[in-house]
Design a protein around this motif. Structure first.
Motif, PDB file in Angstrom:
ATOM      1  N   THR A 237      71.342  15.881  48.047  1.00  0.00           N
ATOM      2  CA  THR A 237      71.476  17.225  48.591  1.00  0.00           C
ATOM      3  C   THR A 237      71.952  17.128  50.036  1.00  0.00           C
ATOM      4  O   THR A 237      71.673  16.154  50.734  1.00  0.00           O
ATOM      5  CB  THR A 237      70.150  17.996  48.533  1.00  0.00           C
ATOM      6  OG1 THR A 237      69.136  17.261  49.234  1.00  0.00           O
ATOM      7  CG2 THR A 237      69.701  18.207  47.096  1.00  0.00           C
ATOM      8  N   GLY A 243      73.977  27.351  53.140  1.00  0.00           N
ATOM      9  CA  GLY A 243      73.123  27.033  52.003  1.00  0.00           C
ATOM     10  C   GLY A 243      73.279  25.578  51.602  1.00  0.00           C
ATOM     11  O   GLY A 243      74.264  24.924  51.977  1.00  0.00           O
ATOM     12  N   THR A 276      76.681  26.081  47.613  1.00  0.00           N
ATOM     13  CA  THR A 276      76.103  27.413  47.509  1.00  0.00           C
ATOM     14  C   THR A 276      77.129  28.456  47.926  1.00  0.00           C
ATOM     15  O   THR A 276      77.199  29.550  47.358  1.00  0.00           O
ATOM     16  CB  THR A 276      74.857  27.527  48.407  1.00  0.00           C
ATOM     17  OG1 THR A 276      73.890  26.568  47.981  1.00  0.00           O
ATOM     18  CG2 THR A 276      74.244  28.914  48.343  1.00  0.00           C
ATOM     19  N   SER A 360      61.902  22.193  50.158  1.00  0.00           N
ATOM     20  CA  SER A 360      62.035  23.372  49.294  1.00  0.00           C
ATOM     21  C   SER A 360      63.072  23.084  48.220  1.00  0.00           C
ATOM     22  O   SER A 360      63.953  22.224  48.401  1.00  0.00           O
ATOM     23  CB  SER A 360      62.478  24.588  50.120  1.00  0.00           C
ATOM     24  OG  SER A 360      63.702  24.325  50.782  1.00  0.00           O
ATOM     25  N   PRO A 361      62.998  23.779  47.079  1.00  0.00           N
ATOM     26  CA  PRO A 361      64.017  23.581  46.042  1.00  0.00           C
ATOM     27  C   PRO A 361      65.411  23.878  46.601  1.00  0.00           C
ATOM     28  O   PRO A 361      65.613  24.904  47.265  1.00  0.00           O
ATOM     29  CB  PRO A 361      63.621  24.579  44.958  1.00  0.00           C
ATOM     30  CG  PRO A 361      62.152  24.819  45.181  1.00  0.00           C
ATOM     31  CD  PRO A 361      61.955  24.749  46.664  1.00  0.00           C
ATOM     32  N   PHE A 363      68.103  24.593  44.961  1.00  0.00           N
ATOM     33  CA  PHE A 363      68.746  25.678  44.236  1.00  0.00           C
ATOM     34  C   PHE A 363      67.680  26.510  43.552  1.00  0.00           C
ATOM     35  O   PHE A 363      66.883  25.995  42.759  1.00  0.00           O
ATOM     36  CB  PHE A 363      69.749  25.119  43.216  1.00  0.00           C
ATOM     37  CG  PHE A 363      70.770  24.200  43.839  1.00  0.00           C
ATOM     38  CD1 PHE A 363      71.816  24.713  44.581  1.00  0.00           C
ATOM     39  CD2 PHE A 363      70.653  22.827  43.710  1.00  0.00           C
ATOM     40  CE1 PHE A 363      72.746  23.874  45.173  1.00  0.00           C
ATOM     41  CE2 PHE A 363      71.572  21.975  44.290  1.00  0.00           C
ATOM     42  CZ  PHE A 363      72.625  22.499  45.031  1.00  0.00           C
ATOM     43  N   ASP A 364      67.635  27.786  43.863  1.00  0.00           N
ATOM     44  CA  ASP A 364      66.601  28.684  43.345  1.00  0.00           C
ATOM     45  C   ASP A 364      66.545  28.652  41.818  1.00  0.00           C
ATOM     46  O   ASP A 364      67.573  28.754  41.149  1.00  0.00           O
ATOM     47  CB  ASP A 364      66.864  30.120  43.806  1.00  0.00           C
ATOM     48  CG  ASP A 364      66.653  30.287  45.308  1.00  0.00           C
ATOM     49  OD1 ASP A 364      65.968  29.431  45.888  1.00  0.00           O
ATOM     50  OD2 ASP A 364      67.195  31.247  45.875  1.00  0.00           O
ATOM     51  N   GLY A 365      65.348  28.519  41.300  1.00  0.00           N
ATOM     52  CA  GLY A 365      65.145  28.546  39.859  1.00  0.00           C
ATOM     53  C   GLY A 365      65.525  27.274  39.148  1.00  0.00           C
ATOM     54  O   GLY A 365      65.488  27.227  37.918  1.00  0.00           O
ATOM     55  N   GLU A 366      65.909  26.236  39.896  1.00  0.00           N
ATOM     56  CA  GLU A 366      66.311  24.976  39.283  1.00  0.00           C
ATOM     57  C   GLU A 366      65.461  23.839  39.829  1.00  0.00           C
ATOM     58  O   GLU A 366      65.580  23.485  40.987  1.00  0.00           O
ATOM     59  CB  GLU A 366      67.788  24.678  39.567  1.00  0.00           C
ATOM     60  CG  GLU A 366      68.745  25.684  38.979  1.00  0.00           C
ATOM     61  CD  GLU A 366      70.186  25.294  39.223  1.00  0.00           C
ATOM     62  OE1 GLU A 366      70.466  24.076  39.301  1.00  0.00           O
ATOM     63  OE2 GLU A 366      71.025  26.194  39.357  1.00  0.00           O
ATOM     64  N   SER A 371      65.627  20.130  49.154  1.00  0.00           N
ATOM     65  CA  SER A 371      66.202  20.074  50.493  1.00  0.00           C
ATOM     66  C   SER A 371      65.160  19.463  51.422  1.00  0.00           C
ATOM     67  O   SER A 371      63.981  19.836  51.367  1.00  0.00           O
ATOM     68  CB  SER A 371      66.586  21.470  50.990  1.00  0.00           C
ATOM     69  OG  SER A 371      67.678  21.988  50.266  1.00  0.00           O
TER      70      SER A 371
END
Length: 511
Positions: A237, A243, A276, A360-361, A363-366, A371
């Motif tokens: 990442t 983003g 992103t 934190s994740p 990518f949201d929801g994945e 990160s």
């Protein structure tokens, strides 16, 4: 930047690709500018002018050659070495700072007035900051047109243009083509196009290059959840202005032929990106190039290293070995502090826990990719709850507070000497840590870690050691450090080992 025009013309006559990106050739009779290695007929000396940057050639009224594509060359290695105002400004412009913050923001980052910055940049690169940014926007637009399915209007704004009309005019002026014409080049690659949302890029470099050794260096230090290595592809990442992103670098892409050169093509590394926001393409490319040190001049480096009979065998064993940089200065700073007096494996474990607890994740929801924590997050952490001795935890919290507040900057545009001095003011940071960060976070090519235990072991194995400063190897002492590290015996099973996070199965999504 002063150019020895006679030497430059000799490079053009011999089509020497080592000079690609170091200067550009403008042919007055055709109105075209080329890279030195262009395979077109060599123009007469009286018809040729030389320019320090593509922007300078464009400013002089030349358009890019369609045969050699001079805009798609490695960057000049000179800007890696130089720590002056022009060098720092050049690196920040490549990272997209000017597009995000304007000339005023660029000057503020550098600590000079706008007039001083413009004067220095014009003097050294032959074009003002806005012209350099315009040339970069044109190249970003070309990449998006040829590698994505974005509508041309979306490409225009993603590349940083203020309007579609400005985008169209610039593409015609720089490339003598329309956006539709540039997009036609991707039709031949349609069968191998990446999945939606991904971009396939070829990042050029100068041969030789020992990419496998560089990826092994990064892989042994991979943070679980943030990085992954499956034996051929290194994925991680990347924090970007709009983003997080994800990059995947494939080892096999650099070895199409014995010298890394595809017949008739440019030596390159294959990189797949997930962004992103497409406005971050320029920053993602710049940070990937710094991570892999793709703008290095390996011939110049190896010539200096091979001049010492003790180091020559290493330079021959690892030709073109790079000095890896960083995609995030704060992450690298935490790595350096955690890695003090512990093994690489132990440091990976601790860093993985920090990423899992405070990151934190991506990518949201994945699930699967994290990160690395932002400085503002670790600045508020309780040192006693970090997975390390309390004193070291306090150092990380203090470091995070300084970086969150902007008092300490560790990136390609930082004042290297000032950054080193600021680091040494922090309790718990000594010369080794400050110099390691000077080498990796700010990209200084001339740092010799004389006190490093691995360096000392490698020197002992060579039968001695140079002076503490290793001054004979300047300005490439960082490369000497990496050559010495590369000569150390690999950990048991390292050649077969993969360095994966528990959720690294999501890595396949970008490959």
């Amino acid at each position: 930047m002063a150019i020895d025009e006679e030497s430059a013309y000799r490079a053009v006559r011999s089509r020497d690709r080592r000079f690609d990106g170091m200067f550009y050739t403008g042919v007055r009779t055709t109105g075209i500018y080329c890279r030195p290695s262009c395979s077109a007929r060599t123009p007469h000396r009286r018809n040729v002018g030389f320019y320090a940057s593509a922007a300078a050639a464009q400013r002089a009224g030349f358009r890019a050659c369609k045969l050699c594509r001079p805009d798609a060359t490695p960057g000049s290695a000179e800007w890696n070495v130089r720590a002056d105002l022009a060098g720092r400004a050049s690196r920040l412009i490549c990272d997209g700072v000017l597009d995000r913050d304007g000339v005023a923001g660029l000057a503020r980052r550098l600590g000079y007035s706008e007039r001083q910055v413009s004067r220095a940049v014009v003097s050294e690169l032959g074009a003002p900051p806005l012209a350099l940014a315009r040339a970069q926007r044109a190249q970003t637009a070309r990449i998006l047109l040829e590698t994505s399915s974005l509508p041309a209007s979306d490409v225009a704004f993603a590349a940083g243009f203020a309007s579609v009309r400005q985008f169209n005019d610039t593409i015609r002026e720089v490339f003598d083509a329309t956006p539709t014409g540039l997009r036609a080049h991707r039709q031949g690659r349609a069968a191998n196009a990446p999945a939606a949302g991904l971009l396939d890029l070829r990042l050029p470099y100068r041969v030789p290059m020992t990419l496998a050794t560089t990826l092994a260096f990064l892989a042994r230090r991979a943070i679980p959840g943030v990085e992954d290595f499956d034996g051929t592809t290194y994925t991680r990442t990347v924090p970007l202005p709009h983003g997080p992103g994800l990059i995947a670098v494939t080892e096999r892409s650099a070895a199409c032929c014995a010298d890394g050169q595809r017949p008739g093509g440019t030596p390159h590394v294959h990189v797949r990106l997930r962004l992103t926001d497409h406005r971050d393409l320029a920053a993602a490319v710049a940070r990937t190039r710094r991570l892999l040190d793709l703008d290095a001049d390996p011939v110049a480096v190896d010539e200096v290293l091979r001049s010492d009979p003790r180091v020559r065998p290493l330079a021959l064993a690892f030709p073109g070995l790079r000095s890896p940089g960083a995609v995030d200065g704060f992450e690298m700073a935490v790595r350096a502090v955690v890695g003090q007096q512990v093994s690489v494996a132990a440091a990976r474990t601790v860093l993985g826990r920090i990423a899992a607890d405070h990151g934190s994740p991506a990518f949201d929801g994945e699930p699967g990719w994290l990160s690395f924590p932002h400085p503002s997050v670790l600045a508020e952490a309780d040192p006693a709850r970090l997975p390390m001795p309390v004193a070291r935890g306090r150092t990380i919290v203090s470091l995070a507070a300084r970086m969150a507040g902007g008092e300490l900057v560790l990136d390609a545009g930082a004042d290297r000497d000032a950054a080193r001095a600021a680091l040494l003011e922090l309790r718990g940071i000594g010369p080794w840590t400050a110099e390691y960060l000077q080498m990796r976070a700010t990209g200084d090519p001339d740092v010799f870690l004389a006190s490093d235990l691995g360096v000392r072991h490698a020197l002992t194995a060579l039968g001695g050691e140079p002076a503490e400063s290793a001054s004979a190897f300047a300005p490439w002492r960082s490369y000497l450090t990496h050559q010495l590290w590369a000569s150390l015996p690999a950990p048991p099973g390292a050649a077969r080992r993969t360095y994966s996070s528990p959720t690294a199965r999501s890595a396949k999504d970008i490959r």
